[in-house]
Design a protein around this motif. Structure first.
Motif, short mmCIF file in Angstrom:
data_model
loop_
_atom_site.label_atom_id
_atom_site.label_comp_id
_atom_site.label_asym_id
_atom_site.label_seq_id
_atom_site.Cartn_x
_atom_site.Cartn_y
_atom_site.Cartn_z
N LEU A 31 0.84 -1.19 0.00
CA LEU A 31 0.00 0.00 0.00
C LEU A 31 0.89 1.25 0.00
CD1 LEU A 31 -3.03 0.45 0.15
CD2 LEU A 31 -2.73 0.91 2.58
N ASN A 32 0.63 2.10 -0.95
CA ASN A 32 1.48 3.28 -1.08
C ASN A 32 0.77 4.46 -0.41
OD1 ASN A 32 3.24 5.15 -1.86
ND2 ASN A 32 2.83 5.00 -4.05
N THR A 33 1.10 4.66 0.88
CA THR A 33 0.40 5.71 1.60
C THR A 33 1.09 7.05 1.35
OG1 THR A 33 0.50 4.09 3.31
CG2 THR A 33 -0.73 6.07 3.82
N PRO A 34 0.34 8.04 0.93
CA PRO A 34 0.98 9.34 0.73
C PRO A 34 1.41 9.94 2.06
CG PRO A 34 -1.37 9.52 0.38
CD PRO A 34 -1.07 8.07 0.63
N THR A 35 2.55 10.61 2.05
CA THR A 35 2.98 11.22 3.30
C THR A 35 2.44 12.65 3.37
OG1 THR A 35 4.94 11.80 2.12
CG2 THR A 35 5.13 9.96 3.65
N GLN A 84 0.82 16.64 -1.93
CA GLN A 84 1.23 15.93 -3.14
C GLN A 84 0.95 16.72 -4.42
OE1 GLN A 84 0.94 11.81 -3.13
NE2 GLN A 84 2.13 12.29 -1.32
#
Lengths: 519, 102
Positions: A2-6, A71
């Protein structure tokens, strides 16, 4: 995986003013359910305090350096933060006006103020949006709240009709903008404005048709929202039919947010296009809007409708400022052969800085002036007149100087400021915009702007003549006074005069570099 | 299995968009005008999805979800306004809803 945005706390600064506004709106809706006090002026005070808090938070954001946040979906820069401060100022003053207005009509409800705050949250986020879907959602948040506000006094025939027209044309404009965004996404594969700016020059070579179609549709969508001629047909009916405090909020907040979003969007979209295309389109819109707005306002005897047309003319002066950003650099485009030149149009940073200052100062001046002008109208209009056609006729203002000298003096200040007479703030706003346009080389367009604004003086001064030189009608009704209305009128009148005399610190702050991210 | 080329989706979307736009401009019944606006929004959705499929891009697929949600909110407020107009006038014909002078 899972690519969680920071997302850091630093990123969230951009949503804090909107979060404060939404929180206040929720408190208001709950108070409508749980506190059933007959005196509901406290609701206007809650709305005022909330917009004050949001305004202070936004002002604090305005001192942060311009950067991309969340982002790249949003931008935090002094341009958008200052816009939010103005929206909060406008919302606070409009909610004070609404308190007296709604009390007189026995329609004071928490939802009204909550919708105003939701609309303000949408405006604040719209100014910071840097991606098409985000932009569309925020545009709709503010529009849907404003449709509901327009039709709020739904038992009367005019508000429902105004709400209906606003809804149909607003939704139509939203759909145009969205389809344009879809085409631009097709051409470049991104909806983020900062990526579009870098990808568009490449996309022009392969899918130029899509880019131009998308550009045109997005421009038409924005032109509807800022009420530029020839996309202005809805404005007079909607402004006339909406409850007057809502008209005040629409004329300042919706327009300011749409102009700011338009500047941000088109600074990205002009990259890669033939520089003549945006320049010609914007010049034409500015020209038609300045001249059309003033000409249409002249024959109006209905003051509220006259102010609606005048708001179109003022959008024209702002569009003149926007056009100054897109003046092609003649030397540069001729060496690159013009058509597919990838050189940025915006070579002259000094001109752009003066344009941003002009647009923001103009919007600030227009905010206080227009709220005051519609506020005075809201104060003198009476509930019994709602169904008659002469509610806002010039005759209603006759002899106001004898009946209510304070209001007449304030209205005179607002009219002179709208006309652009020194020492009012409207004069300085026009001075900054027109001088920025001249610096950018738009001499003829600036001359047309000055001439049309001189012609506009006629209908503003006519209001002053009626107030001071005509006797009051014998059956002139007593005016309904409420302390919140008086406070709002005093604040806007003082700001209209004071900002015109001492613009110093604000104008200086607005002219510093780095106002707009990437601009 | 043959894959439908992107161009077909785009032509369908463009046709839907033009039908919607013409409908808004020429139809007189407020509800039909409202449906035409929905048609325009769906044309935008279809365009987003067709391009997102061509590029295999997730963000393009997400857009339409938000657009559908926004369209639903807009429909709620819009239909409420249409009902308010109908209660006042007894009609939803756009030509008869013109009480303010131009």
């Amino acid at each position: 995986m899972l690519n969680t945005p920071t997302v850091t706390m630093f990123d969230l600064h951009v949503v804090l003013p909107a979060a404060a506004l939404v929180f206040g709106a929720i408190v208001l809706m709950l108070s409508e359910v749980f506190l059933s006090s007959p005196n509901r002026t406290y609701m206007a005070v809650i709305a005022l305090v909330t917009s004050g808090i949001a305004g202070v938070v936004a002002l604090n954001n305005a001192f942060e350096p311009a950067r991309l946040v969340l982002q790249g979906f949003a931008v935090i820069d002094p341009f958008s933060s200052f816009m939010t401060v103005m929206v909060c100022l406008g919302t606070g003053l409009a909610s004070l006006l609404a308190a007296g207005f709604l009390k007189h009509r026995n329609a004071e409800r928490g939802e009204f103020y909550a919708l105003m705050l939701f609309a303000a949250a949408g405006m604040s986020l719209l100014a910071a949006s840097n991606e098409f879907i985000t932009l569309f959602i925020n545009l709709e948040v503010l529009s849907v709240a404003t449709y509901a506000l327009t039709a709020f006094l739904r038992r009367g025939p005019r508000p429902a009709e105004a709400g209906f027209k606003y809804f149909i044309l607003g939704a139509f404009a939203g759909a145009l903008l969205l389809y344009g965004a879809a085409l631009l996404y097709g051409a470049t594969g991104t909806t983020r404005l900062s990526d579009l700016a870098t990808l568009l020059p490449g996309a022009m070579a392969t899918r130029g048709g899509l880019v131009y179609a998308g550009f045109g549709l997005v421009l038409a969508g924005f032109a509807f929202k800022v009420a530029a001629v020839p996309f202005h047909m809805w404005t007079p009916d909607v402004y006339e039919g909406a409850p007057t405090p809502v008209t005040a909020l629409m004329s300042v907040g919706v327009k300011a947010a749409a102009i700011v979003a338009m500047v941000r969007t088109f600074l990205a979209l002009v990259n890669g296009l033939d520089p003549q295309v945006p320049f010609i389109l914007f010049s034409l819109l500015a020209l038609l809007t300045m001249v059309g707005g003033n000409l249409l306002a002249m024959p109006q005897r209905n003051v509220k409708r006259m102010l609606a047309y005048s708001s179109i003319a003022h959008a024209g002066y702002l569009l003149l400022g926007v056009t100054a950003l897109f003046v092609p650099d003649a030397a540069r485009s001729s060496d690159a052969g013009g058509v597919l030149s990838a050189t940025p149009l915006l070579a002259n940073a000094a001109v752009n800085a003066s344009v941003y200052k002009g647009i923001l100062f103009y919007l600030l001046g227009y905010t206080v002036t227009s709220i005051g002008a519609f506020g005075t109208l809201a104060a003198i209009e009476r509930r019994e007149d709602e169904t008659r056609s002469n509610t806002w006729d010039l005759e209603r203002l006759a002899g106001l100087a004898q009946r209510q000298p304070g209001w007449a003096a304030a209205m005179a200040a607002f009219m002179l400021s709208l006309a652009g007479v020194p020492p009012m703030v409207g004069f300085l706003g026009k001075l900054y915009i027109f001088s920025a346009a001249v610096d950018a080389g738009l001499i003829w367009l600036a001359v047309v702007g000055v001439l049309s604004s001189v012609a506009g003086t006629y209908y503003y001064l006519r209001v002053v003549v009626y107030m001071f030189m005509r006797p009051a009608a014998a059956d002139a009704p007593a005016t309904f006074r409420h302390w919140t209305t008086e406070v709002a009128l005093v604040v806007s009148a003082v700001a209209t005069v004071a900002l015109g005399i001492v613009p110093g610190p604000i104008a200086e702050w607005l002219s510093r570099a780095g106002m707009v991210f990437g601009g | 299995m043959t894959v439908v080329p992107t161009a077909h989706y785009l032509i369908l979307a463009a046709a839907l968009f033009c039908m919607g736009m013409l409908g808004v401009l020429v139809r007189r019944n407020a509800l039909v005008v409202f449906m035409c606006i929905e048609l325009m929004l769906n044309a935008a959705n279809l365009t987003f999805l067709a391009f997102a499929r061509e590029r295999g891009d997730v963000v393009g697929h997400l857009g339409p979800f938000f657009i559908i949600a926004v369209a639903a909110a807009e429909a709620a407020v819009g239909l409420a306004i249409v009902i308010a107009v109908f209660r006042n006038r007894g009609t939803v014909n756009i030509e008869e809803i013109q009480s303010m002078k131009h």
